[in-house]
Design a protein around this motif. Structure first.
Motif, PDB file in Angstrom:
ATOM      1  N   GLN A  66      79.150  25.013  11.929  1.00  0.00           N
ATOM      2  CA  GLN A  66      78.704  24.094  10.875  1.00  0.00           C
ATOM      3  C   GLN A  66      77.619  23.155  11.396  1.00  0.00           C
ATOM      4  O   GLN A  66      76.662  22.837  10.688  1.00  0.00           O
ATOM      5  CB  GLN A  66      79.879  23.260  10.346  1.00  0.00           C
ATOM      6  N   THR A  67      77.767  22.725  12.639  1.00  0.00           N
ATOM      7  CA  THR A  67      76.786  21.813  13.222  1.00  0.00           C
ATOM      8  C   THR A  67      75.436  22.497  13.376  1.00  0.00           C
ATOM      9  O   THR A  67      74.399  21.964  12.967  1.00  0.00           O
ATOM     10  CB  THR A  67      77.283  21.300  14.584  1.00  0.00           C
ATOM     11  N   ASN A  68      75.428  23.683  13.964  1.00  0.00           N
ATOM     12  CA  ASN A  68      74.158  24.393  14.146  1.00  0.00           C
ATOM     13  C   ASN A  68      73.489  24.692  12.811  1.00  0.00           C
ATOM     14  O   ASN A  68      72.285  24.488  12.646  1.00  0.00           O
ATOM     15  CB  ASN A  68      74.398  25.690  14.919  1.00  0.00           C
ATOM     16  N   ALA A  69      74.266  25.177  11.863  1.00  0.00           N
ATOM     17  CA  ALA A  69      73.702  25.527  10.550  1.00  0.00           C
ATOM     18  C   ALA A  69      73.177  24.290   9.832  1.00  0.00           C
ATOM     19  O   ALA A  69      72.117  24.333   9.194  1.00  0.00           O
ATOM     20  CB  ALA A  69      74.758  26.236   9.699  1.00  0.00           C
ATOM     21  N   THR A  70      73.898  23.188   9.922  1.00  0.00           N
ATOM     22  CA  THR A  70      73.503  21.961   9.232  1.00  0.00           C
ATOM     23  C   THR A  70      72.229  21.385   9.830  1.00  0.00           C
ATOM     24  O   THR A  70      71.279  21.039   9.118  1.00  0.00           O
ATOM     25  CB  THR A  70      74.626  20.917   9.304  1.00  0.00           C
ATOM     26  N   SER A  78      61.661  25.813   3.933  1.00  0.00           N
ATOM     27  CA  SER A  78      62.196  27.106   3.511  1.00  0.00           C
ATOM     28  C   SER A  78      61.481  28.292   4.143  1.00  0.00           C
ATOM     29  O   SER A  78      62.075  29.364   4.291  1.00  0.00           O
ATOM     30  CB  SER A  78      62.125  27.218   1.980  1.00  0.00           C
ATOM     31  N   TYR A  79      60.247  28.119   4.546  1.00  0.00           N
ATOM     32  CA  TYR A  79      59.462  29.221   5.102  1.00  0.00           C
ATOM     33  C   TYR A  79      59.416  29.205   6.624  1.00  0.00           C
ATOM     34  O   TYR A  79      58.650  29.953   7.236  1.00  0.00           O
ATOM     35  CB  TYR A  79      58.028  29.177   4.551  1.00  0.00           C
ATOM     36  N   GLN A  80      60.227  28.350   7.237  1.00  0.00           N
ATOM     37  CA  GLN A  80      60.202  28.226   8.683  1.00  0.00           C
ATOM     38  C   GLN A  80      61.418  28.867   9.347  1.00  0.00           C
ATOM     39  O   GLN A  80      62.474  29.028   8.724  1.00  0.00           O
ATOM     40  CB  GLN A  80      60.135  26.745   9.091  1.00  0.00           C
ATOM     41  N   GLY A  81      61.244  29.222  10.619  1.00  0.00           N
ATOM     42  CA  GLY A  81      62.325  29.772  11.414  1.00  0.00           C
ATOM     43  C   GLY A  81      62.544  28.952  12.667  1.00  0.00           C
ATOM     44  O   GLY A  81      61.763  28.050  12.992  1.00  0.00           O
ATOM     45  N   VAL A  82      63.596  29.294  13.402  1.00  0.00           N
ATOM     46  CA  VAL A  82      63.973  28.563  14.605  1.00  0.00           C
ATOM     47  C   VAL A  82      63.809  29.465  15.823  1.00  0.00           C
ATOM     48  O   VAL A  82      64.296  30.594  15.843  1.00  0.00           O
ATOM     49  CB  VAL A  82      65.412  28.017  14.497  1.00  0.00           C
ATOM     50  N   ILE A  83      63.135  28.960  16.847  1.00  0.00           N
ATOM     51  CA  ILE A  83      62.942  29.696  18.096  1.00  0.00           C
ATOM     52  C   ILE A  83      64.193  29.539  18.959  1.00  0.00           C
ATOM     53  O   ILE A  83      64.699  28.433  19.149  1.00  0.00           O
ATOM     54  CB  ILE A  83      61.713  29.167  18.857  1.00  0.00           C
ATOM     55  N   ALA A  84      64.668  30.669  19.506  1.00  0.00           N
ATOM     56  CA  ALA A  84      65.864  30.638  20.350  1.00  0.00           C
ATOM     57  C   ALA A  84      65.843  31.822  21.308  1.00  0.00           C
ATOM     58  O   ALA A  84      65.135  32.803  21.080  1.00  0.00           O
ATOM     59  CB  ALA A  84      67.132  30.695  19.490  1.00  0.00           C
ATOM     60  N   GLY A  96      75.357  35.436  11.415  1.00  0.00           N
ATOM     61  CA  GLY A  96      74.183  35.282  10.560  1.00  0.00           C
ATOM     62  C   GLY A  96      74.174  34.002   9.755  1.00  0.00           C
ATOM     63  O   GLY A  96      73.532  33.939   8.697  1.00  0.00           O
ATOM     64  N   ALA A  97      74.848  32.953  10.244  1.00  0.00           N
ATOM     65  CA  ALA A  97      74.923  31.697   9.485  1.00  0.00           C
ATOM     66  C   ALA A  97      73.544  31.096   9.246  1.00  0.00           C
ATOM     67  O   ALA A  97      73.288  30.523   8.181  1.00  0.00           O
ATOM     68  CB  ALA A  97      75.812  30.695  10.228  1.00  0.00           C
ATOM     69  N   ILE A  98      72.657  31.217  10.216  1.00  0.00           N
ATOM     70  CA  ILE A  98      71.321  30.639  10.049  1.00  0.00           C
ATOM     71  C   ILE A  98      70.533  31.441   9.013  1.00  0.00           C
ATOM     72  O   ILE A  98      69.894  30.886   8.117  1.00  0.00           O
ATOM     73  CB  ILE A  98      70.571  30.621  11.399  1.00  0.00           C
ATOM     74  N   ALA A 100      71.814  33.239   6.672  1.00  0.00           N
ATOM     75  CA  ALA A 100      72.440  33.011   5.361  1.00  0.00           C
ATOM     76  C   ALA A 100      71.944  31.724   4.723  1.00  0.00           C
ATOM     77  O   ALA A 100      71.944  31.589   3.491  1.00  0.00           O
ATOM     78  CB  ALA A 100      73.964  32.969   5.506  1.00  0.00           C
ATOM     79  N   GLY A 101      71.502  30.793   5.542  1.00  0.00           N
ATOM     80  CA  GLY A 101      70.942  29.548   5.033  1.00  0.00           C
ATOM     81  C   GLY A 101      69.465  29.655   4.695  1.00  0.00           C
ATOM     82  O   GLY A 101      68.848  28.666   4.279  1.00  0.00           O
ATOM     83  N   GLY A 102      68.883  30.849   4.878  1.00  0.00           N
ATOM     84  CA  GLY A 102      67.508  31.072   4.476  1.00  0.00           C
ATOM     85  C   GLY A 102      66.482  30.965   5.580  1.00  0.00           C
ATOM     86  O   GLY A 102      65.272  30.933   5.310  1.00  0.00           O
ATOM     87  N   HIS A 103      66.929  30.931   6.839  1.00  0.00           N
ATOM     88  CA  HIS A 103      65.999  30.773   7.950  1.00  0.00           C
ATOM     89  C   HIS A 103      66.171  31.894   8.963  1.00  0.00           C
ATOM     90  O   HIS A 103      67.290  32.300   9.279  1.00  0.00           O
ATOM     91  CB  HIS A 103      66.203  29.429   8.629  1.00  0.00           C
ATOM     92  N   LYS A 104      65.057  32.361   9.484  1.00  0.00           N
ATOM     93  CA  LYS A 104      65.078  33.427  10.476  1.00  0.00           C
ATOM     94  C   LYS A 104      65.187  32.838  11.883  1.00  0.00           C
ATOM     95  O   LYS A 104      64.576  31.809  12.178  1.00  0.00           O
ATOM     96  CB  LYS A 104      63.810  34.273  10.370  1.00  0.00           C
ATOM     97  N   VAL A 105      65.978  33.503  12.735  1.00  0.00           N
ATOM     98  CA  VAL A 105      66.025  33.143  14.150  1.00  0.00           C
ATOM     99  C   VAL A 105      64.957  33.960  14.860  1.00  0.00           C
ATOM    100  O   VAL A 105      64.993  35.191  14.853  1.00  0.00           O
ATOM    101  CB  VAL A 105      67.414  33.420  14.768  1.00  0.00           C
ATOM    102  N   LEU A 106      63.983  33.275  15.443  1.00  0.00           N
ATOM    103  CA  LEU A 106      62.858  33.906  16.129  1.00  0.00           C
ATOM    104  C   LEU A 106      63.211  33.979  17.607  1.00  0.00           C
ATOM    105  O   LEU A 106      63.094  32.997  18.336  1.00  0.00           O
ATOM    106  CB  LEU A 106      61.583  33.085  15.917  1.00  0.00           C
ATOM    107  N   THR A 107      63.654  35.141  18.047  1.00  0.00           N
ATOM    108  CA  THR A 107      64.225  35.247  19.379  1.00  0.00           C
ATOM    109  C   THR A 107      63.178  35.547  20.452  1.00  0.00           C
ATOM    110  O   THR A 107      62.191  36.245  20.200  1.00  0.00           O
ATOM    111  CB  THR A 107      65.319  36.325  19.434  1.00  0.00           C
ATOM    112  N   LEU A 108      63.454  35.020  21.635  1.00  0.00           N
ATOM    113  CA  LEU A 108      62.627  35.246  22.810  1.00  0.00           C
ATOM    114  C   LEU A 108      63.465  35.892  23.903  1.00  0.00           C
ATOM    115  O   LEU A 108      64.664  35.604  24.015  1.00  0.00           O
ATOM    116  CB  LEU A 108      62.076  33.918  23.338  1.00  0.00           C
ATOM    117  N   PRO A 109      62.872  36.746  24.736  1.00  0.00           N
ATOM    118  CA  PRO A 109      63.604  37.275  25.888  1.00  0.00           C
ATOM    119  C   PRO A 109      64.061  36.126  26.777  1.00  0.00           C
ATOM    120  O   PRO A 109      63.396  35.087  26.864  1.00  0.00           O
ATOM    121  CB  PRO A 109      62.553  38.145  26.597  1.00  0.00           C
TER     122      PRO A 109
END
Length: 352
Positions: A66-70, A78-84, A96-98, A100-109
């Motif tokens: 809940q904390t991460n998603a919030t 709405s059109y942004q994603g989070v780098i992780a 897929g909580a992130i 499901a909230g409408g944001h893409k997780v932009l993953t890095l190696p």
């Protein structure tokens, strides 16, 4: 398996006895709800003092997902994603909580669970130089966890570099501190709570995995983020009606150094176990100095341990070996660690 000899994770038991006693003592008190009570107020002040950020905002939520998603939903458009990191908790273990909230997780190696400032800069440069970037998900923030999923920690120089890139590029930095105490008490750690508060826009201090029944304390140091944040907590299911239960727990954790004592005990037990694995000649999937140990053991050894001890399977490393995880916590009994070590040596001796 015998659960009292389980090292599978660091939140299998209920809560530390000091917290439990405080909950019992205050059980019949009547207070306001939703975190608007004297215990939550006291907890917030203690946390702000520990972080040396008197002007910060502290909010208490019920759990890590809940904390991460919030936080992420509150910080992104709405059109942004989070780098992780590709191993980041939000990418691998939150169903897929992130997204499901409408944001893409932009993953890095990752390297042992960590990402670097240069990787973040390179991703941003690649996005900005793409002629079609206005058709793409815009990188809007950076998420890191400390310790990481692999139990490694970010050192001050690494955290400062990531913070510099984020703020230079106008992106908030969010640190997931579900196991933060174990990182801060690691022998080679050079980062303080004050450093984290200075370098991050928002972070949280985990309670669930560090002695509490449940709960995480979000610390917001960027005032632009804190406005209307309670609405997001409510909407995302992170607000507890009996909020004083969170306040009592965090007030107790930050009284008389309990949070640090809990964390130090787990580290001490983990280091004792690490030395035992080393003495038996076993290596590690990832070297770390926190409460999660990831030895690579022969499958034959794991078969002999099965039934008496539990742990978490990590991955197969070859046809006859597996990486597994052993976690230590506030509740880990030294006699159980000693019993495991004795059995490990016995098995090793039998297999020579």
């Amino acid at each position: 398996m015998n659960t009292h000899l389980s090292f599978a994770c660091d939140y299998m038991e209920g809560t530390h006895s000091v917290i439990l006693q405080k909950l019992v003592e205050t059980n019949l008190e009547k207070t306001g709800g939703y975190g608007l009570d004297p215990y939550c107020d006291a907890a917030k002040e203690k946390i702000k003092a520990a972080c040396c950020c008197p002007d910060g905002e502290v909010l208490l939520l019920v759990g890590g997902t809940q904390t991460n998603a919030t936080v992420i939903d509150a910080l992104l458009k709405s059109y942004q994603g989070v780098i992780a990191a590709e191993t980041g908790h939000i990418s691998t273990h939150e169903a897929g909580a992130i997204e499901a909230g409408g944001h893409k997780v932009l993953t890095l190696p990752h390297t042992n669970g960590k990402i670097t400032a240069q990787q973040i800069r390179d991703l941003l440069n690649g996005y900005n130089s793409d002629a079609n970037h206005d058709h793409m998900v815009m990188p809007g923030m950076v998420y890191i966890s400390n310790p990481t999923e692999n139990g490694t920690i970010y050192y001050k120089q690494e955290l400062e570099a990531i913070s510099h890139v984020c703020h230079e590029c106008g992106m908030p930095l969010f640190l997931d501190g579900a196991r933060l105490g174990y990182g801060l008490m690691a022998a080679d750690n050079d980062v303080t709570l004050e450093d984290i508060a200075r370098l991050c826009d928002v972070f949280y201090i985990g309670g669930t995995k560090v002695g509490a029944l449940f709960g995480e304390a979000v610390v917001i140091t960027n005032p632009a983020i804190s406005k209307d944040f309670r609405y997001m907590i409510k909407q995302r299911g992170g607000m507890l009606a009996k909020g004083r239960l969170l306040g009592i727990q965090f007030q107790t954790l930050f009284e008389d150094g309990l949070y640090w004592q809990i964390s130090r005990h787990a580290i001490d037990m983990a280091m004792k176990l690490k030395k035992a694995f080393q003495a038996c000649g076993y290596g590690f999937y990832v070297e770390n100095s926190t409460n999660q140990k990831l030895p690579v053991l022969p499958d034959a050894v794991l078969e002999k341990l099965a039934g008496k001890y539990s742990y978490s399977f990590w991955e197969k490393t070859d046809e006859s070996h597996s990486a597994v995880r052993f976690c230590k916590s506030w509740a880990t009994k030294e006699e159980n660690v000693d019993a495991f070590i004795a059995e490990l040596h016995q098995i090793r001796s039998q297999m020579k």
